[in-house]
Design a protein around this motif. Structure first.
Motif, PDB file in Angstrom:
ATOM      1  N   GLY A 169      -7.799  -5.963   5.116  1.00  0.00           N
ATOM      2  CA  GLY A 169      -7.377  -4.490   5.249  1.00  0.00           C
ATOM      3  C   GLY A 169      -7.801  -3.802   6.189  1.00  0.00           C
ATOM      4  O   GLY A 169      -7.784  -2.698   6.395  1.00  0.00           O
TER       5      GLY A 169
ATOM      6  N   ASN B 105      -1.767  -7.363  -6.686  1.00  0.00           N
ATOM      7  CA  ASN B 105      -2.312  -8.103  -5.984  1.00  0.00           C
ATOM      8  C   ASN B 105      -1.782  -9.601  -5.872  1.00  0.00           C
ATOM      9  O   ASN B 105      -2.413 -10.252  -5.302  1.00  0.00           O
ATOM     10  CB  ASN B 105      -3.747  -8.041  -6.118  1.00  0.00           C
ATOM     11  CG  ASN B 105      -4.174  -8.581  -7.502  1.00  0.00           C
ATOM     12  OD1 ASN B 105      -3.448  -9.306  -8.300  1.00  0.00           O
ATOM     13  ND2 ASN B 105      -5.575  -8.331  -8.216  1.00  0.00           N
TER      14      ASN B 105
ATOM     15  N   TRP C 113       0.801  -1.088   0.160  1.00  0.00           N
ATOM     16  CA  TRP C 113      -0.047   0.019  -0.012  1.00  0.00           C
ATOM     17  C   TRP C 113       0.935   1.268  -0.180  1.00  0.00           C
ATOM     18  O   TRP C 113       0.692   2.103  -0.662  1.00  0.00           O
ATOM     19  CB  TRP C 113      -0.759  -0.269   1.262  1.00  0.00           C
ATOM     20  CG  TRP C 113      -2.137   0.850   1.351  1.00  0.00           C
ATOM     21  CD1 TRP C 113      -2.550   1.598   0.056  1.00  0.00           C
ATOM     22  CD2 TRP C 113      -2.967   1.008   2.296  1.00  0.00           C
ATOM     23  NE1 TRP C 113      -3.769   2.096   0.462  1.00  0.00           N
ATOM     24  CE2 TRP C 113      -4.007   1.944   1.924  1.00  0.00           C
ATOM     25  CE3 TRP C 113      -2.960   0.697   3.390  1.00  0.00           C
ATOM     26  CZ2 TRP C 113      -5.154   2.367   2.590  1.00  0.00           C
ATOM     27  CZ3 TRP C 113      -4.134   1.062   4.487  1.00  0.00           C
ATOM     28  CH2 TRP C 113      -4.873   2.067   3.958  1.00  0.00           C
TER      29      TRP C 113
ATOM     30  N   ILE D 146      -4.325  -9.164  -1.107  1.00  0.00           N
ATOM     31  CA  ILE D 146      -4.999  -7.887  -0.564  1.00  0.00           C
ATOM     32  C   ILE D 146      -6.408  -8.608   0.130  1.00  0.00           C
ATOM     33  O   ILE D 146      -7.508  -8.728  -0.768  1.00  0.00           O
ATOM     34  CB  ILE D 146      -5.228  -6.740  -1.659  1.00  0.00           C
ATOM     35  CG1 ILE D 146      -4.282  -6.565  -2.489  1.00  0.00           C
ATOM     36  CG2 ILE D 146      -6.014  -5.578  -1.175  1.00  0.00           C
ATOM     37  CD1 ILE D 146      -3.000  -5.591  -2.181  1.00  0.00           C
TER      38      ILE D 146
ATOM     39  N   PHE E  59      -8.936   0.228  -0.874  1.00  0.00           N
ATOM     40  CA  PHE E  59      -8.920  -1.119  -0.929  1.00  0.00           C
ATOM     41  C   PHE E  59      -9.515  -2.024  -2.083  1.00  0.00           C
ATOM     42  O   PHE E  59      -8.806  -2.883  -2.728  1.00  0.00           O
ATOM     43  CB  PHE E  59      -9.606  -1.618   0.530  1.00  0.00           C
ATOM     44  CG  PHE E  59      -9.344  -3.014   0.664  1.00  0.00           C
ATOM     45  CD1 PHE E  59      -8.215  -3.612   1.307  1.00  0.00           C
ATOM     46  CD2 PHE E  59     -10.494  -4.217   0.211  1.00  0.00           C
ATOM     47  CE1 PHE E  59      -8.129  -4.997   1.491  1.00  0.00           C
ATOM     48  CE2 PHE E  59     -10.243  -5.305   0.777  1.00  0.00           C
ATOM     49  CZ  PHE E  59      -9.051  -6.030   0.997  1.00  0.00           C
TER      50      PHE E  59
ATOM     51  N   MET F 285      -7.098  -1.731  -5.184  1.00  0.00           N
ATOM     52  CA  MET F 285      -6.053  -2.148  -5.109  1.00  0.00           C
ATOM     53  C   MET F 285      -6.267  -3.917  -5.360  1.00  0.00           C
ATOM     54  O   MET F 285      -5.600  -4.629  -5.725  1.00  0.00           O
ATOM     55  CB  MET F 285      -5.055  -1.860  -3.547  1.00  0.00           C
ATOM     56  CG  MET F 285      -4.749  -0.590  -3.753  1.00  0.00           C
ATOM     57  SD  MET F 285      -2.906  -0.404  -3.742  1.00  0.00           S
ATOM     58  CE  MET F 285      -2.390  -1.770  -2.523  1.00  0.00           C
ATOM     59  N   LYS F 286      -7.297  -4.367  -4.810  1.00  0.00           N
ATOM     60  CA  LYS F 286      -7.684  -5.721  -4.601  1.00  0.00           C
ATOM     61  C   LYS F 286      -7.636  -6.227  -6.146  1.00  0.00           C
ATOM     62  O   LYS F 286      -7.533  -7.450  -6.360  1.00  0.00           O
ATOM     63  CB  LYS F 286      -8.844  -5.844  -3.931  1.00  0.00           C
ATOM     64  CG  LYS F 286      -9.133  -7.354  -3.421  1.00  0.00           C
ATOM     65  CD  LYS F 286     -10.505  -7.275  -2.651  1.00  0.00           C
ATOM     66  CE  LYS F 286     -11.103  -8.741  -2.329  1.00  0.00           C
ATOM     67  NZ  LYS F 286     -10.126  -9.362  -1.145  1.00  0.00           N
TER      68      LYS F 286
END
Ligand code: A3P
Length: 309
Positions: free
Chosen positions: A282, A255, A53, A279, A245, A248-249
């Motif tokens: 979180g 990932n 992150w 991911i 989140f 990014m996932k």
């Protein structure tokens, strides 16, 4: 649990009091002698503290939000310095199954050394094992260190070990390993305190996962200032969105989906499949649900004994 400790211990060695796999021996001298540049940007952390992150945040800030540049796999544009020295089951299998293993896997130190400047480098080493030029202050790269509540780190690390390292013990056993300093880069407090003790080093920025969760925009602004970059509030917003989140996932550059697929296709851990996502969750305070009261008390005692900041 004694057995588990012995089994884990068998393939590990201590370097300056730090718990590392035997493989590390092969690169220890090269890491120590690594030629640091003042223009480098380093992201350092204890594993599972929000490294990826933070890397993605630093990358975005330093590339004026040019998200095209962020499409390359993060391991190539922001490689992991000592990766080849912590080769474990999964990585040995990658190496043995694939003749065209990229050099960021097989010779990560050299790969980092040869990056074009400014170089972006990820590292999980505690301060006492960083390259000599950083330890002595001879070179002053920008270092961003991120830390996280160790109970949540432990939970995240447990899932990580199952997903990427073939760990097959249960959570209680993992907590014992964690508290007993039998995980990579332990002791945890040597790690965190080693950086936090140097909070007045001008080239070091200390961040917390929990602050990123609570107010990512203000962490972005603080980091941009540290890196000498100006950002408008629209830019901050845009980057915060990129770093959410959910985004990014689904972002294949960060990932680790392809690694997980690879592990399963190659049966790296035999019939044990890698289930889940890197991911993963979180959240802050996962321990409230995942840890027994007894374990929470053990952690609290351990935190009270060793935490300094
Ligand atoms: P969990 O396992 O608790 O979900 P690292 O990159 O140091 O290995 O840390 C991984 C942890 O950071 C994982 O924690 C992961 O879900 C979390 N993480 C990664 N990107 C995130 C994001 N954009 N927002 C919140 N947490 C994130």
């Amino acid at each position: 649990s004694e057995k588990m400790h012995e089994k884990v211990r068998a393939n590990f060695v201590e370097f300056d009091g730090v718990f590392l796999p035997e493989e590390y021996e092969k690169i220890a001298a090269d890491v120590d002698a690594f030629e640091v540049h003042d223009s480098d940007v380093w992201v350092c952390s204890f594993q599972k503290s929000g490294t990826t992150w933070t890397q993605e945040m630093v990358w975005g800030i330093c590339h004026e939000l040019n998200f095209e540049t962020a499409k390359a796999p993060i391991n190539e544009r922001f490689p992991f310095l000592e990766f080849s020295g912590i080769i474990t089951t999964a990585r040995v299998a990658m190496r043995d199954n694939n003749t065209s293993v990229p050099s960021w896997v097989l010779n990560s130190v050299e790969f980092c050394e040869n990056l074009p400047s400014p170089r972006y480098i990820k590292c999980h080493l505690p301060f006492n094992l960083l390259p000599r030029q950083i330890r002595t202050g001879e070179k002053k790269p920008k270092i961003v260190y991120v830390s996280r509540n160790p109970k949540d780190v432990c939970i995240s690390f447990y899932h990580h070990s199952k997903l990427l390292e073939g760990y097959c013990g249960n959570f209680e056993e993992f907590c014992e390993l964690f508290l007993g300093d039998y995980v990579f880069y332990a002791p945890y407090w040597n790690h965190v305190n080693g950086y936090w003790d140097r909070s007045n080093m001008e080239n070091l920025l200390l961040l917390r996962f929990e602050d990123m969760k609570m107010d990512l925009s203000s962490v972005i602004r603080r980091t941009a200032k540290f890196l000498g970059k100006n950002m408008s509030s629209d830019e901050v917003k845009l980057l915060a969105d990129h770093l959410s989140f959910a985004k990014m996932k689904n972002n294949t550059s960060v990932n680790k989906k392809t690694t997980i697929e690879y592990i399963n296709n190659m049966k790296v851990f035999g019939e044990q499949r890698s289930e889940g996502e890197f991911i993963r969750n979180g959240n802050v305070g996962q321990w409230k649900e995942a840890m027994s009261e007894r374990m929470v008390n053990r952690f609290d005692e351990w935190i009270a004994k060793y935490s300094k900041h």
